[in-house]
Motif scaffolding. Structure first.
Motif, PDB file in Angstrom:
ATOM      1  N   VAL A  89      24.375 -46.808  -8.603  1.00 58.29           N
ATOM      2  CA  VAL A  89      24.047 -45.397  -8.867  1.00 58.29           C
ATOM      3  C   VAL A  89      22.720 -45.308  -9.624  1.00 58.29           C
ATOM      4  N   LYS A  90      22.493 -46.225 -10.534  1.00 48.97           N
ATOM      5  CA  LYS A  90      21.217 -46.241 -11.253  1.00 48.97           C
ATOM      6  C   LYS A  90      20.048 -46.502 -10.310  1.00 48.97           C
ATOM      7  N   LEU A  91      20.245 -47.378  -9.329  1.00 46.56           N
ATOM      8  CA  LEU A  91      19.192 -47.634  -8.346  1.00 46.56           C
ATOM      9  C   LEU A  91      18.918 -46.399  -7.482  1.00 46.56           C
ATOM     10  N   ILE A  92      19.976 -45.665  -7.134  1.00 45.54           N
ATOM     11  CA  ILE A  92      19.793 -44.429  -6.361  1.00 45.54           C
ATOM     12  C   ILE A  92      19.038 -43.395  -7.196  1.00 45.54           C
ATOM     13  N   ILE A  93      19.395 -43.292  -8.459  1.00 41.72           N
ATOM     14  CA  ILE A  93      18.682 -42.372  -9.357  1.00 41.72           C
ATOM     15  C   ILE A  93      17.232 -42.794  -9.490  1.00 41.72           C
ATOM     16  N   LEU A  94      16.995 -44.090  -9.579  1.00 44.50           N
ATOM     17  CA  LEU A  94      15.628 -44.587  -9.681  1.00 44.50           C
ATOM     18  C   LEU A  94      14.826 -44.289  -8.412  1.00 44.50           C
ATOM     19  N   ALA A  95      15.464 -44.387  -7.250  1.00 42.85           N
ATOM     20  CA  ALA A  95      14.786 -44.034  -5.998  1.00 42.85           C
ATOM     21  C   ALA A  95      14.430 -42.548  -5.982  1.00 42.85           C
ATOM     22  N   VAL A 151      22.332 -33.733  -5.090  1.00 44.93           N
ATOM     23  CA  VAL A 151      21.992 -33.744  -6.513  1.00 44.93           C
ATOM     24  C   VAL A 151      22.433 -32.431  -7.178  1.00 44.93           C
ATOM     25  N   LEU A 152      22.232 -31.319  -6.499  1.00 47.87           N
ATOM     26  CA  LEU A 152      22.672 -30.036  -7.057  1.00 47.87           C
ATOM     27  C   LEU A 152      24.195 -29.961  -7.160  1.00 47.87           C
ATOM     28  N   TYR A 153      24.898 -30.548  -6.196  1.00 45.22           N
ATOM     29  CA  TYR A 153      26.358 -30.599  -6.270  1.00 45.22           C
ATOM     30  C   TYR A 153      26.808 -31.424  -7.469  1.00 45.22           C
ATOM     31  N   LEU A 154      26.188 -32.577  -7.682  1.00 45.92           N
ATOM     32  CA  LEU A 154      26.543 -33.404  -8.838  1.00 45.92           C
ATOM     33  C   LEU A 154      26.237 -32.685 -10.144  1.00 45.92           C
ATOM     34  N   ILE A 180      27.612 -42.739 -13.757  1.00 45.78           N
ATOM     35  CA  ILE A 180      26.202 -43.106 -13.795  1.00 45.78           C
ATOM     36  C   ILE A 180      25.997 -44.521 -14.351  1.00 45.78           C
ATOM     37  N   THR A 181      27.003 -45.111 -14.949  1.00 42.36           N
ATOM     38  CA  THR A 181      26.840 -46.450 -15.515  1.00 42.36           C
ATOM     39  C   THR A 181      26.820 -47.547 -14.451  1.00 42.36           C
TER      40      THR A 181
END
Length: 140
Positions: free
Chosen positions: A79-85, A53-56, A74-75
């Motif tokens: 990727v949205k599911l990973i962000i949600l996790a 996450v820090l790299y991104l 991010i669209t």
């Protein structure tokens, strides 16, 4: 002398043994233990994915072009599911951490209070995650 040495009858005490693998489906953990296990899982999730996450974040702040690249990245629904996790992990870990801090002050240590606070942790963390999901998937 024989009266002093006489045997006292033993009480029948319950025998507690470890749970066998075949008995796992019958075993029901209390809600507080489920919240404790989820606290550990969410901490592992946050700690394990923090470098990524820090790299991104670093790459998205490098230039306008890299920001546009990651804005398009991010669209994707996966990727949205990973962000949600990750959001769930943070919310669960934060709420359970606040619960543990309150318990460190010797508040809510009895069985009923522990059950209520663990239910509150689950409710608050899942509600906040659902609100972020609504925003993330464009409902808000």
């Amino acid at each position: 002398m024989s009266e002093a040495v006489r045997e006292v009858p033993k009480k029948e005490r319950p025998e507690f043994r470890n749970i066998h693998v075949t008995e796992l489906s019958n075993y029901r953990m209390p809600l507080a233990s489920i919240v404790s296990i989820l606290h550990r899982i969410s901490g592992f999730l946050i700690f394990g994915l923090l470098p990524f996450v820090l790299y991104l974040l670093q790459e998205s702040l490098r230039s306008e072009i890299s920001f546009a690249h990651y804005q398009g990245f991010i669209t994707y629904p996966l990727v949205k599911l990973i962000i949600l996790a990750l959001v769930w992990g943070y919310m669960q870990h934060f709420c359970a951490g606040v619960r543990h801090l309150i318990m460190d002050m010797h508040i809510g240590l009895d069985k009923d209070s522990a059950r209520q606070s663990s239910a509150a942790v689950l409710a608050v963390s899942l509600t906040l995650t659902a609100l972020v999901a609504l925003k993330l998937f464009g409902v808000f």
